[in-house]
Motif scaffolding. Structure first.
Motif, PDB file in Angstrom:
ATOM      1  N   UNK A 188      23.866  21.168  -0.361  1.00 20.53           N
ATOM      2  CA  UNK A 188      24.916  20.347   0.210  1.00 20.53           C
ATOM      3  C   UNK A 188      24.294  19.134   0.861  1.00 20.53           C
ATOM      4  N   UNK A 189      24.812  17.953   0.567  1.00 22.81           N
ATOM      5  CA  UNK A 189      24.214  16.702   1.028  1.00 22.81           C
ATOM      6  C   UNK A 189      25.163  15.974   1.972  1.00 22.81           C
ATOM      7  N   UNK A 190      24.648  15.581   3.121  1.00 24.81           N
ATOM      8  CA  UNK A 190      25.373  14.739   4.061  1.00 24.81           C
ATOM      9  C   UNK A 190      24.558  13.502   4.364  1.00 24.81           C
ATOM     10  N   UNK A 191      25.199  12.357   4.393  1.00 21.41           N
ATOM     11  CA  UNK A 191      24.497  11.104   4.682  1.00 21.41           C
ATOM     12  C   UNK A 191      25.196  10.413   5.844  1.00 21.41           C
ATOM     13  N   UNK A 201      20.318   9.053   7.963  1.00 19.03           N
ATOM     14  CA  UNK A 201      19.595  10.109   7.268  1.00 19.03           C
ATOM     15  C   UNK A 201      20.408  10.668   6.108  1.00 19.03           C
ATOM     16  N   UNK A 202      19.688  11.195   5.129  1.00 14.85           N
ATOM     17  CA  UNK A 202      20.264  12.130   4.159  1.00 14.85           C
ATOM     18  C   UNK A 202      19.800  13.514   4.580  1.00 14.85           C
ATOM     19  N   UNK A 203      20.735  14.415   4.760  1.00 15.66           N
ATOM     20  CA  UNK A 203      20.408  15.778   5.169  1.00 15.66           C
ATOM     21  C   UNK A 203      20.825  16.737   4.067  1.00 15.66           C
ATOM     22  N   UNK A 255      16.848  23.692   5.225  1.00 18.11           N
ATOM     23  CA  UNK A 255      17.376  22.362   5.535  1.00 18.11           C
ATOM     24  C   UNK A 255      16.245  21.348   5.493  1.00 18.11           C
ATOM     25  N   UNK A 256      16.596  20.125   5.100  1.00 19.69           N
ATOM     26  CA  UNK A 256      15.624  19.041   5.043  1.00 19.69           C
ATOM     27  C   UNK A 256      16.330  17.740   5.348  1.00 19.69           C
ATOM     28  N   UNK A 295      25.476  13.590   9.924  1.00 21.33           N
ATOM     29  CA  UNK A 295      24.827  13.913   8.647  1.00 21.33           C
ATOM     30  C   UNK A 295      24.556  15.409   8.540  1.00 21.33           C
ATOM     31  N   UNK A 296      24.160  16.037   9.638  1.00 21.72           N
ATOM     32  CA  UNK A 296      23.879  17.470   9.633  1.00 21.72           C
ATOM     33  C   UNK A 296      25.174  18.277   9.500  1.00 21.72           C
ATOM     34  N   UNK A 297      26.204  17.838  10.203  1.00 24.86           N
ATOM     35  CA  UNK A 297      27.495  18.529  10.114  1.00 24.86           C
ATOM     36  C   UNK A 297      28.050  18.435   8.695  1.00 24.86           C
ATOM     37  N   UNK A 298      28.028  17.228   8.112  1.00 25.08           N
ATOM     38  CA  UNK A 298      28.587  17.036   6.775  1.00 25.08           C
ATOM     39  C   UNK A 298      27.800  17.792   5.710  1.00 25.08           C
ATOM     40  N   UNK A 299      26.491  17.892   5.906  1.00 25.48           N
ATOM     41  CA  UNK A 299      25.664  18.631   4.952  1.00 25.48           C
ATOM     42  C   UNK A 299      26.035  20.103   4.931  1.00 25.48           C
ATOM     43  N   UNK A 300      26.181  20.697   6.115  1.00 27.66           N
ATOM     44  CA  UNK A 300      26.571  22.102   6.184  1.00 27.66           C
ATOM     45  C   UNK A 300      27.944  22.343   5.599  1.00 27.66           C
ATOM     46  N   UNK A 301      28.873  21.441   5.880  1.00 35.29           N
ATOM     47  CA  UNK A 301      30.224  21.573   5.317  1.00 35.29           C
ATOM     48  C   UNK A 301      30.220  21.432   3.809  1.00 35.29           C
ATOM     49  N   UNK A 302      29.371  20.538   3.295  1.00 35.04           N
ATOM     50  CA  UNK A 302      29.273  20.363   1.845  1.00 35.04           C
ATOM     51  C   UNK A 302      28.807  21.648   1.174  1.00 35.04           C
ATOM     52  N   UNK A 303      27.832  22.317   1.777  1.00 30.66           N
ATOM     53  CA  UNK A 303      27.359  23.582   1.212  1.00 30.66           C
ATOM     54  C   UNK A 303      28.439  24.652   1.302  1.00 30.66           C
TER      55      UNK A 303
END
Length: 201
Positions: free
Chosen positions: A86-89, A4-6, A55-56, A106-114
């Motif tokens: 913030x995008x996590x893949x 996923x891309x989150x 989130x999406x 993907x969800x963890x990395x997305x939140x960290x990116x933001x």
């Protein structure tokens, strides 16, 4: 789990918006998420949280095009409005389409990116591919310059199967020449080329 891309995002300067204005921003985001879900039968569950957060999740192939589309949707709602993304893949799991129960890298990395986003940036994807990381800073700079009218037009033209300039001119009540002028000012052709290169990679 699936790949996923989150996106994890929030609304820039949301405290300056009235409740109705913030509601309009989220209406635009949700409508765009539904449109993204129609791109070649994709999936794009969307959820709002923490007042101005959202989130999406979607197929990684469309990460760049979708991120730009969501930025365009927000900027089209009014001057100065924008969203950070913030995008996590990677691997992720969504239970019954409910993002509240989703988990995975993907969800963890997305939140960290933001959370770790540079102050001057509105896109961040530190744990993704080199192609996406190379495209995002330039795409971000272009998106930050869109007027609401340019953003509205760009949102239509970023779709994988966009309307013709003639059809869009009729829909927006302006001339085809003005569509072309605004598309040039918004760097739409360059952004679409970047999206196609990323999708091919």
């Amino acid at each position: 789990m699936q790949n996923l891309a989150v996106f994890t995002g929030d609304i820039v300067r949301s405290g300056a918006l009235e409740a109705r204005e913030l509601s309009n921003v989220f209406t635009a985001l949700e409508a765009t998420a539904r449109s993204i879900a129609d791109w070649h039968d994709s999936m794009a569950p969307f959820a709002r949280f923490r007042g101005d957060g959202w989130q999406m999740a979607l197929p990684p192939r469309y990460a760049l095009r979708a991120a730009l589309s969501l930025r365009a949707a927000v900027r089209a709602t009014g001057k100065g409005r924008d969203t950070r993304i913030g995008i996590g893949i990677g691997a992720g799991q969504i239970t019954s389409g409910n993002l509240g129960d989703a988990d995975g890298p993907a969800f963890v990395n997305s939140g960290r990116a933001l959370d770790g986003m540079q102050r001057q940036s509105l896109f961040a994807a530190p744990d993704t591919s080199m192609v996406l990381r190379a495209a995002l800073p330039l795409a971000d700079r272009i998106a930050q310059g869109w007027t609401p009218k340019q953003a509205q037009m760009t949102l239509h033209l970023l779709a994988p199967l966009p309307p013709t300039h003639e059809a869009l001119a009729t829909q927006m009540g302006i001339t085809r020449q003005l569509i072309q002028k605004q598309a040039d000012a918004a760097s739409v052709a360059a952004l679409i080329e970047s999206c196609e290169i990323y999708e091919a990679s």
